[in-house]
Motif scaffolding. Structure first.
Motif, mmCIF file in Angstrom:
data_model
loop_
_atom_site.group_PDB
_atom_site.id
_atom_site.type_symbol
_atom_site.label_atom_id
_atom_site.label_comp_id
_atom_site.label_asym_id
_atom_site.label_seq_id
_atom_site.Cartn_x
_atom_site.Cartn_y
_atom_site.Cartn_z
ATOM 1 N N VAL B 179 0.869 -1.177 0.000
ATOM 2 C CA VAL B 179 0.000 0.000 0.000
ATOM 3 C C VAL B 179 0.904 1.224 0.000
ATOM 4 O O VAL B 179 1.783 1.358 0.857
ATOM 5 N N TYR B 180 0.688 2.088 -0.963
ATOM 6 C CA TYR B 180 1.549 3.266 -1.048
ATOM 7 C C TYR B 180 0.704 4.524 -1.118
ATOM 8 O O TYR B 180 -0.470 4.494 -1.494
ATOM 9 N N LEU B 181 1.347 5.629 -0.801
ATOM 10 C CA LEU B 181 0.686 6.934 -0.817
ATOM 11 C C LEU B 181 1.056 7.638 -2.112
ATOM 12 O O LEU B 181 2.226 7.883 -2.387
ATOM 13 N N ARG B 182 0.049 7.927 -2.890
ATOM 14 C CA ARG B 182 0.318 8.573 -4.169
ATOM 15 C C ARG B 182 0.647 10.042 -3.946
ATOM 16 O O ARG B 182 0.072 10.686 -3.073
ATOM 17 N N PRO B 183 1.549 10.589 -4.748
ATOM 18 C CA PRO B 183 1.825 12.025 -4.615
ATOM 19 C C PRO B 183 0.626 12.846 -5.051
ATOM 20 O O PRO B 183 -0.228 12.391 -5.825
ATOM 21 N N ARG B 184 0.565 14.052 -4.517
ATOM 22 C CA ARG B 184 -0.607 14.887 -4.782
ATOM 23 C C ARG B 184 -0.750 15.190 -6.254
ATOM 24 O O ARG B 184 -1.853 15.366 -6.760
ATOM 25 N N ASN B 185 0.386 15.301 -6.953
ATOM 26 C CA ASN B 185 0.300 15.678 -8.351
ATOM 27 C C ASN B 185 0.222 14.470 -9.274
ATOM 28 O O ASN B 185 0.438 14.591 -10.477
ATOM 29 N N GLU B 209 9.594 -2.130 -5.266
ATOM 30 C CA GLU B 209 10.185 -1.120 -6.148
ATOM 31 C C GLU B 209 9.116 -0.453 -6.996
ATOM 32 O O GLU B 209 9.152 0.758 -7.233
ATOM 33 N N ALA B 210 8.150 -1.232 -7.456
ATOM 34 C CA ALA B 210 7.063 -0.654 -8.241
ATOM 35 C C ALA B 210 6.271 0.342 -7.401
ATOM 36 O O ALA B 210 5.842 1.391 -7.902
ATOM 37 N N ALA B 211 6.087 0.035 -6.124
ATOM 38 C CA ALA B 211 5.363 0.960 -5.258
ATOM 39 C C ALA B 211 6.168 2.235 -5.026
ATOM 40 O O ALA B 211 5.619 3.336 -4.979
ATOM 41 N N ARG B 216 4.855 6.574 -2.125
ATOM 42 C CA ARG B 216 5.563 6.291 -0.880
ATOM 43 C C ARG B 216 4.920 5.063 -0.236
ATOM 44 O O ARG B 216 3.789 5.127 0.240
ATOM 45 N N PRO B 217 5.648 3.938 -0.171
ATOM 46 C CA PRO B 217 5.058 2.746 0.471
ATOM 47 C C PRO B 217 4.743 2.996 1.933
ATOM 48 O O PRO B 217 5.535 3.593 2.662
#
Lengths: 412, 248
Positions: B179-185, B209-211, B216-217
């Motif tokens: 589970v990763y946090l996507r960047p705002r942009n 690595e893909a995450a 941000r994992p």
């Protein structure tokens, strides 16, 4: 002209060197890591945590434990009361869960020392076997095969860093098929190897085990070696038709006593149908006196034991009996008539041509493709950009944004 | 026909040689540029072909190593992070930890807090449409969110367990999810057919690595079909401190 050629040649060499990053010209982005067990060690050529290493990862890839494991003076970070440090990496499961898928209704028992525990498991069922050991099973009551009793061996391999995650979350599936039983009944030996294939051999996106059966391979191919080439072995099941419980013979003779009818009776009889369940006893262990894969470590081979630990095995070549024949007992005495032999000479007239001793022995070891790791980073450029907010646009955390500044009032 | 003067021939020869030298130089530059940008063939797990860096963590990393390394060298107190388990329909969630060795019984609509860097064993039961089925996933937090003060319970990490993943686990397959946090942009569009957008990658690719390439994992979730040998299976029921309800 010569100056031109020299200048151009120098520029060409400089450009090639910059492009190759000073490491190599051909294989720029290929790295070959050493074996996983070596990577799991905390330091180069160190088989264990050294002094001053905080929360070191053990050679098996896991930390010594959770709270309270830090030795005095090791500088464990101070934690606020009630806040215990996390347990760290999950301790490796010392047992692998084996799931017997079928045939459904098959009854499974196992050897417990000199006897067998009967009816301990019914397929489909699962049991946690200790890793790094071989167990003798007893399989009977196979549907459609009345009277069939086989005694396969199950070798549960030790956990490997590549299988740790899988074994912590999955069981090892084992199924004895009709084809296997047909082969066994026709006096063939069947070997089934359950392994976790390397990612490049995985057929599906989600990791799963695969199975290799000796009867499905080409003649001469070793299923264990083949599976080891394709991935990491987790269990091996070997099936034959040897009867181990023939009356008065066989491997299992038990702690018998002669009964009233003159037949040998087992002292201990464990039957799962009567609610008696006993854990299996291994008949062999993998890596006795050495590493998890049977490769003896250097200190043990030399007989010196591990540093700081007593020697627990005799050193090869040291005498431990008073007799010249290696068996314990008194010094050998001559039997028969009075001694009259004065000399006994044995002359070796054998023609021996073994050549002279080797004076200088050279062994060239070339591990291909070798070991190549990325070089340590010596320069890091870190640029951090932050948005700029005006007053009233953000809320500051309770600690005022300063680590350790607990209790400061929140401010906006 | 005009005969070239000796000086002209000499100048022409010099021009020709200079041209040849520059051609050799240009070819060398071309080769060096191409050699530095040529993509390398597929490499085993742990090597990023896009950027020449080594990723030590992947789906084959033993549970807990990634989270432990994230916390190593950090002298600050181990933070807690709110987590919520999401399934299709409401199910029962039991979280095991050092402060709750018998398990904390919750539902999938409730939020609890766990320590970053530790591995926790969960039990999902009473799954809608699956009577009698119990699965035991593990969650390993490798990072945390930074919610506003006092609102940590309102910003939990959502960990979704889908039916497809449960099916895979029940067939003795290991599901590893990051589970990763996507960047705002991040404007890349995911089909929002589930609570959390999910991308499935091949087994020969590094999921960690893909995450990292996508954001941000935050957490690593592993799900398989193994069941405990008993309630006292200490090696199976791992976990650190828990907090319920989430108070910070």
């Amino acid at each position: 002209m010569r100056f031109y050629f020299l200048t151009l040649g120098t520029l060409l060499v400089v450009c090639l060197g910059c492009a190759a990053d000073g490491q190599q010209l051909v294989k720029r982005n290929e790295f070959v890591a050493p074996p996983a067990a070596q990577l799991a060690a905390p330091g180069p050529m160190v088989g264990g945590p050294g002094p001053g290493v905080l929360n070191a990862i053990t050679p098996a890839g896991y930390s010594p434990g959770g709270p309270g494991m830090g030795a005095p003076g090791m500088g464990m970070p101070m934690m606020p009361p009630g806040m215990m440090p996390p347990m760290g990496p999950v301790a490796p499961p010392a047992k692998s869960q084996v799931r017997f898928l079928g045939p459904e209704g098959m009854v499974i028992g196992w050897q417990i020392g000199p006897a067998f525990a009967e009816s301990q498991l019914v397929a489909p069922g699962r049991y946690n076997f200790a890793q790094g050991a071989t167990y003798r099973l007893k399989v009977n009551s196979v549907p459609g095969r009345d009277g069939l009793e086989i005694y396969p061996t199950l070798t549960v391999y030790p956990e490997h860093p590549t299988t740790a995650s899988f074994l912590a979350h999955n069981s090892v599936p084992l199924r004895i098929t009709d084809e296997d039983l047909d082969q066994v009944e026709t006096n063939n030996h069947v070997t089934k190897v359950v392994y976790l294939p390397d990612p490049r051999y995985q057929e599906l996106a989600i990791a799963g085990v695969e199975e290799l059966i000796s009867t499905e391979l080409d003649p001469g191919l070793d299923p264990v070696a083949e599976a080891d080439r394709r991935g990491t072995i987790m269990a091996v099941l070997r099936i034959g038709n040897l009867d181990l419980e023939m009356p008065g013979e066989g491997v299992v003779q038990g702690l018998g006593m002669v009964g009233e009818d003159g037949e040998i009776q087992q002292v201990a009889h464990v039957d799962g149908d009567a609610g008696q369940f006993v854990p299996p006893v291994a008949i062999g262990h993998i890596g006795v006196g050495g590493g998890p894969h049977g490769v003896p470590s250097a200190p043990l081979v030399a007989g010196g034991g591990r540093p700081g630990m007593p020697v627990n095995m005799p050193m090869y070549g040291m005498p431990f009996t008073g007799t010249p024949i290696g068996l314990p007992g008194p010094t050998h005495l001559p039997f028969g008539r009075p001694a009259g032999l004065r000399s006994h000479t044995t002359r070796n007239l054998t023609n021996v041509d073994m050549g002279g001793p080797v004076r200088d022995f050279v062994l060239d070891v070339n591990q291909k493709p070798g070991i190549r790791m990325p070089h340590p980073v010596s320069h890091v450029e870190y640029t951090e950009s932050h948005p700029i907010y005006r007053d009233g646009e953000v809320a500051y955390p309770a600690n005022g944004g300063y680590p350790g500044n607990f209790g400061a009032p929140a401010r906006r | 026909m005009q005969r070239l003067h000796k000086t002209d021939r000499h100048l022409n020869r010099r021009a020709t040689n200079r041209t040849a030298y520059f051609a050799v130089f240009a070819a060398g530059m071309f080769v060096s540029v191409i050699g530095s940008t040529t993509a390398v063939a597929e490499t085993p797990l742990g090597l990023n072909t896009a950027t020449p860096s080594h990723m030590p963590f992947s789906q084959t990393t033993p549970p807990g190593v990634y989270g432990h390394m994230q916390n190593s060298g950090n002298s600050a107190p181990i933070p807690l992070q709110a987590v919520k388990i999401v399934t299709a329909g409401e199910a029962k969630v039991t979280v095991f930890g050092s402060t709750q060795p018998a398990g904390l019984n919750l539902s999938t609509n409730e939020t609890f807090a766990v320590q970053v860097g530790a591995v926790y064993r969960l039990k999902l039961s009473d799954i809608p449409g699956r009577p009698g089925v119990e699965v035991y996933p593990t969650i390993e937090l490798v990072d945390r969110l930074h919610p506003p003060a006092g609102k940590a319970a309102e910003f939990p990490i959502l960990i979704e367990i889908t039916d497809e993943e449960i099916n895979a686990a029940l067939t003795d397959r290991l599901v590893t999810k990051v589970v990763y946090l996507r960047p705002r942009n991040d404007t890349s569009g995911f089909a929002r057919t589930t609570v959390l957008p999910t991308a499935q990658i091949n087994s020969d690719q590094n999921v960690v690595e893909a995450a990292i390439q996508r954001g941000r994992p935050i957490a690593v979730v592993r799900l398989g079909g193994r069941t405990p040998s008993g309630p006292a299976d200490a090696q199976f029921f791992v976990g650190a401190a828990l907090e319920y309800p989430v108070q910070r």
